[in-house]
Design a protein around this motif. Structure first.
Motif: not given
Ligand code: NVA
Ligand code: CP
Length: 340
Positions: A197, A258, A262-263
């Motif tokens: 993202n 990052d 991710s979540m």
């Molecule tokens: N790519 C990570 C960003 C967290 C701010 C997520 O979506 O978990």
């Protein structure tokens, strides 16, 4: 789809360059007011914001709530168990009810847009399943669609992260680069890791403001192909997708990282750690990048995984000014969409 006067803040590329630069200028102005402890600028006085969180958050929640309060307003936190968008209630109903109480809505959800063979399944399928009393948790999670929320809300909707993008983060990042490098245009930003993202928002920014963006990711973890094509097709920025981090970082102004999972992908974390070997931002990679390279990370960071502790703590790491700028960038975004 440039529309400078549009109601919502869902994708960076919905705005043209003068509008984005204007929002960033406003962010600097309001930041200076807040830093001077000026407490008489209260444009959000008498206004309320509903904040919907289907996922965890530290920065997004605290920066939106604090920023809205500092400018005179009141923000309401709605956690994953409160609204249960698409599970307890349909998104289109939530949108219309909240619009009657609140002046603005901020949402962090899973799905950006739910489409199935061109059908807008967030309404038709959900109604079908509700009528048939089939409650499949994973499936219903998919129905938390931010585009649907914005479509039915009559007040501005701000995207606080979806599985697809994170426009508020990239506005804060742009502000941070302007403050540290002096300008965003013409800089070289090298992202190392998962084509997620954050990368999509970088690509959408690069389709409006000219800079050099490289995403170095393992094979099979590239960003969405359509978004890459759209950004390259805009002909504004030099955009490269590569699998070679060492080559990519040479001469970078910013090296950006990052999390690898991710979540919503945490069950893949162990497997991803194997696949992403060689994509950790460490002291050696920063050395190849060169003296002028700053290190940035949207946070939360997993030290020892996608980045070493030493890189996060180094003098050229600007992750904390970057995190602070979430609040200032978002204040300006809210002022813009609320026409204040
Ligand atoms: N790519 C990570 C960003 C967290 C701010 C997520 O979506 O978990
Ligand atoms: N960078 C970011 O969005 O952080 P949170 O997930 O803590 O909000």
């Amino acid at each position: 789809n440039v529309n400078a006067s549009q109601k919502d803040f869902l994708h960076i590329s919905d705005f043209d360059k003068p509008t984005l630069l204007n929002i960033l200028d406003r962010a600097k102005e309001v930041k200076a007011l807040i830093k001077s402890e000026e407490r008489t600028y209260l444009p959000f006085k008498g206004k309320t914001m509903a904040m919907i969180f289907a996922k965890p958050s530290m920065r997004t929640r605290v920066s939106f709530e604090t920023g809205f309060y500092l400018l005179g307003g009141h923000a309401i936190y709605l956690g994953p168990d409160d609204i249960q968008m698409g599970k307890r209630e349909e998104t289109r109903d939530i949108a219309r009810v909240l619009s009657r109480y609140n002046d603005i809505i901020m949402a962090r959800v899973f799905a950006h847009q739910v489409r199935w063979g061109g059908l807008d399944i967030s309404k038709s399928v959900l109604s079908y399943h509700l009528q048939n009393k089939i409650f499949i948790y994973r499936f219903l999670l998919l129905l938390q669609d931010i585009l649907d929320l914005a479509k039915y809300a009559t007040v501005p909707v701000i995207n606080g992260l979806t599985d697809y993008n994170h426009p508020c983060q990239i506005m804060a990042d742009a502000l941070t680069i302007i403050e540290h490098v002096g300008h965003l245009e013409g800089t070289k930003v090298v992202y190392i890791g998962d084509g997620n993202n954050i990368v999509h928002s970088w690509l959408l920014l690069a389709s409006v403001i000219p800079f050099h963006f490289i995403c170095a990711c393992p094979k099979g973890f590239e960003p969405d192909e359509e978004t890459v094509k759209k950004a390259q097709g805009a002909g504004v920025s030099k955009i490269e997708i590569t699998n070679d981090p060492k080559e990519a970082v040479r001469g970078a102004d910013v090296v950006y990282s990052d999390v690898w999972a991710s979540m919503g992908q945490k069950e893949e974390a162990a497997q991803r750690r194997q696949v992403f070997q060689g994509f950790q931002v460490d002291e050696e990679l920063m050395k190849i990048a060169g003296q002028k390279a700053y290190f940035m990370h949207c946070l939360p960071a997993e030290r020892g995984v996608e980045v070493t502790n030493g890189v996060v703590e180094a003098p050229n790491s600007i992750v904390f000014p970057q995190a602070e700028n979430r609040m200032h960038a978002q204040n300006a975004v809210m002022l813009h969409v609320m026409g204040l």
